[in-house]
Scaffold this motif. Structure first.
Motif, PDB file in Angstrom:
ATOM      1  N   PHE A  32       0.748  -1.233  -0.038  1.00  0.00           N
ATOM      2  CA  PHE A  32      -0.051  -0.136  -0.195  1.00  0.00           C
ATOM      3  C   PHE A  32       0.872   1.159   0.020  1.00  0.00           C
ATOM      4  O   PHE A  32       0.505   2.158  -0.531  1.00  0.00           O
ATOM      5  CB  PHE A  32      -0.896  -0.006   1.190  1.00  0.00           C
ATOM      6  N   PHE A  33       1.985   1.056   0.740  1.00  0.00           N
ATOM      7  CA  PHE A  33       2.746   2.321   0.767  1.00  0.00           C
ATOM      8  C   PHE A  33       3.370   2.684  -0.573  1.00  0.00           C
ATOM      9  O   PHE A  33       3.568   3.761  -0.981  1.00  0.00           O
ATOM     10  CB  PHE A  33       4.154   2.122   1.800  1.00  0.00           C
ATOM     11  N   ALA A  34       3.768   1.493  -1.459  1.00  0.00           N
ATOM     12  CA  ALA A  34       4.370   1.577  -2.598  1.00  0.00           C
ATOM     13  C   ALA A  34       3.582   2.395  -3.821  1.00  0.00           C
ATOM     14  O   ALA A  34       3.624   3.220  -4.263  1.00  0.00           O
ATOM     15  CB  ALA A  34       4.880   0.290  -3.157  1.00  0.00           C
ATOM     16  N   ALA A  35       1.825   1.750  -3.652  1.00  0.00           N
ATOM     17  CA  ALA A  35       1.081   2.206  -4.414  1.00  0.00           C
ATOM     18  C   ALA A  35       0.692   3.971  -4.046  1.00  0.00           C
ATOM     19  O   ALA A  35       0.737   4.325  -4.960  1.00  0.00           O
ATOM     20  CB  ALA A  35      -0.202   1.336  -4.031  1.00  0.00           C
ATOM     21  N   PHE A  36       0.726   3.973  -2.950  1.00  0.00           N
ATOM     22  CA  PHE A  36       0.680   5.500  -2.455  1.00  0.00           C
ATOM     23  C   PHE A  36       1.769   6.463  -3.222  1.00  0.00           C
ATOM     24  O   PHE A  36       1.336   7.441  -3.727  1.00  0.00           O
ATOM     25  CB  PHE A  36       0.615   5.737  -1.006  1.00  0.00           C
ATOM     26  N   VAL A  37       3.077   5.972  -2.801  1.00  0.00           N
ATOM     27  CA  VAL A  37       4.119   6.982  -3.462  1.00  0.00           C
ATOM     28  C   VAL A  37       4.051   7.096  -5.049  1.00  0.00           C
ATOM     29  O   VAL A  37       4.403   8.015  -5.611  1.00  0.00           O
ATOM     30  CB  VAL A  37       5.448   6.480  -2.932  1.00  0.00           C
ATOM     31  N   ILE A  38       3.560   5.959  -5.655  1.00  0.00           N
ATOM     32  CA  ILE A  38       3.572   5.842  -7.147  1.00  0.00           C
ATOM     33  C   ILE A  38       2.460   6.791  -7.603  1.00  0.00           C
ATOM     34  O   ILE A  38       2.407   7.604  -8.670  1.00  0.00           O
ATOM     35  CB  ILE A  38       3.541   4.499  -7.739  1.00  0.00           C
ATOM     36  N   ALA A  39       1.370   6.786  -6.913  1.00  0.00           N
ATOM     37  CA  ALA A  39      -0.019   7.475  -7.036  1.00  0.00           C
ATOM     38  C   ALA A  39       0.669   9.121  -6.937  1.00  0.00           C
ATOM     39  O   ALA A  39       0.311   9.890  -7.971  1.00  0.00           O
ATOM     40  CB  ALA A  39      -0.869   7.360  -6.398  1.00  0.00           C
ATOM     41  N   VAL A  40       1.063   9.319  -5.931  1.00  0.00           N
ATOM     42  CA  VAL A  40       1.538  10.847  -5.891  1.00  0.00           C
ATOM     43  C   VAL A  40       2.789  11.199  -6.838  1.00  0.00           C
ATOM     44  O   VAL A  40       2.561  12.119  -7.409  1.00  0.00           O
ATOM     45  CB  VAL A  40       2.345  10.769  -4.426  1.00  0.00           C
ATOM     46  N   ALA A  41       3.690  10.204  -7.229  1.00  0.00           N
ATOM     47  CA  ALA A  41       4.871  10.704  -8.040  1.00  0.00           C
ATOM     48  C   ALA A  41       4.199  10.937  -9.454  1.00  0.00           C
ATOM     49  O   ALA A  41       4.678  11.745 -10.359  1.00  0.00           O
ATOM     50  CB  ALA A  41       5.794   9.672  -8.028  1.00  0.00           C
ATOM     51  N   ALA A  42       3.200  10.191  -9.822  1.00  0.00           N
ATOM     52  CA  ALA A  42       2.411  10.343 -11.274  1.00  0.00           C
ATOM     53  C   ALA A  42       2.230  11.692 -11.328  1.00  0.00           C
ATOM     54  O   ALA A  42       1.878  11.989 -12.537  1.00  0.00           O
ATOM     55  CB  ALA A  42       1.329   9.121 -11.534  1.00  0.00           C
ATOM     56  N   ARG A  43       1.404  12.180 -10.303  1.00  0.00           N
ATOM     57  CA  ARG A  43       0.634  13.494 -10.422  1.00  0.00           C
ATOM     58  C   ARG A  43       1.950  14.844 -10.489  1.00  0.00           C
ATOM     59  O   ARG A  43       1.497  15.832 -10.692  1.00  0.00           O
ATOM     60  CB  ARG A  43       0.043  13.576  -9.380  1.00  0.00           C
ATOM     61  N   ARG A  44       3.167  14.617 -10.048  1.00  0.00           N
ATOM     62  CA  ARG A  44       4.213  15.451  -9.986  1.00  0.00           C
ATOM     63  C   ARG A  44       4.744  15.662 -11.382  1.00  0.00           C
ATOM     64  O   ARG A  44       4.447  15.218 -12.172  1.00  0.00           O
ATOM     65  CB  ARG A  44       5.337  15.067  -9.124  1.00  0.00           C
ATOM     66  N   PRO A  45       5.095  17.036 -11.468  1.00  0.00           N
ATOM     67  CA  PRO A  45       5.689  17.330 -12.765  1.00  0.00           C
ATOM     68  C   PRO A  45       6.995  16.412 -13.245  1.00  0.00           C
ATOM     69  O   PRO A  45       7.830  16.021 -12.416  1.00  0.00           O
ATOM     70  CB  PRO A  45       6.254  18.839 -12.590  1.00  0.00           C
TER      71      PRO A  45
END
Length: 289
Positions: free
Chosen positions: A46-59
């Protein structure tokens, strides 16, 4: 640039420490019935899914997050944090939440002590005196000749040492890698390592405990989100003293849920450690000014 709001940052830090204490209680419950490696593995998914989702929205998306100046140090950080969680959960089971946190809160003193040899930072005699006082507080907690001075008492001290090295490594990589990049690598590489270990220890889990596992994962995302936001709107030096509240919340959960006992020497020793930690923070702030 994010507008600064110290009061909001403090509120979010207090909320994060409470949620982290709840996580400690849930981890202790789950690890008492299931293998620790499996529990940590699912949590990291779940932690990895969270950071991937956040990173995908960054520039720049995931490609920008994957570019790092210190890949070796980032890998060390990620693995070290996973192992520290293993050790911390083992301490919860053997010693309970109160005694574990009373020793673990020595990690800021370890950071101060190791910042000189590892990062080349100057540590004056006043901070060395505070570090010494803090470790006298640890001896008060452990009560040599008493009930807690056993090999098991070294478990939370080992966890504190690993977390201190992890924190110093984080400080080192921050010279060239942003906080978002480090957070991304912590989640993704940590999940890879936890999976490589945890898949060998898979156990069937009851429906009720899957509910606790889901709560553990969701609260992890919420707590980390609050922590990130708190550091965005307030200075770290203003927030760090409130991180010690996790000891208070953990003690409350330990006594009310698990029947842990707050012994007088543990309360006194923890107060000494916290006082020494706050003094080292104040001296570091003075030196920075």
């Amino acid at each position: 640039m994010t507008a600064q709001n110290t009061r909001a940052g403090i509120v979010m830090m207090i909320a994060a420490t409470f949620i982290f204490a709840m996580q400690d209680g849930i981890s202790r419950h789950l690890a008492g019935a299931y293998n620790t490696y499996m529990v940590v593995m699912v949590r990291y998914w779940f932690f990895a899914a969270f950071v991937i989702a956040v990173a995908a929205r960054r520039p720049g998306g995931l490609r920008a997050m994957a570019r790092v100046a210190h890949p070796g140090w980032q890998a060390l950080r990620a693995v070290l944090l996973v192992v520290e969680i293993y050790v911390m959960i083992a301490a919860f089971i053997r010693l309970g939440l109160i005694d574990t946190h009373a020793v673990f809160i020595s990690y800021p003193l370890l950071i101060a002590a190791l910042s000189g040899p590892i990062l080349g930072e100057k540590v004056g005699w006043r901070r060395w005196a505070a570090i010494g006082a803090g470790f006298l507080g640890i001896l008060v907690v452990l009560e040599p000749g008493g009930g807690m001075f056993t090999p098991a008492a070294l478990i939370p001290l080992a966890a504190a040492s690993m977390f201190a090295v992890y924190s110093l490594a984080t400080r080192y990589v921050s010279r060239r890698d942003s906080g978002e990049v480090s957070f991304f690598w912590t989640g993704v590489l940590g999940a890879a390592f936890a999976t490589a270990v945890g898949l060998w220890f898979w156990q069937p889990m009851s429906a009720g405990d899957w509910g606790w596992m889901a709560l553990l994962c969701v609260t992890a995302v919420v707590a980390h989100g609050l922590l990130i936001r708190a550091y965005e709107v307030a200075e770290a030096s203003a927030l760090q003293p409130f991180a010690y509240l996790q000891l208070v919340w953990g003690a409350g959960i330990g006594m009310s849920v698990f029947g842990d006992v707050l012994r007088p020497n543990v309360a006194l020793g923890a107060a000494i450690v916290v006082g020494a930690g706050l003094f080292t923070l104040w001296r570091a702030r003075r030196a920075g000014a």
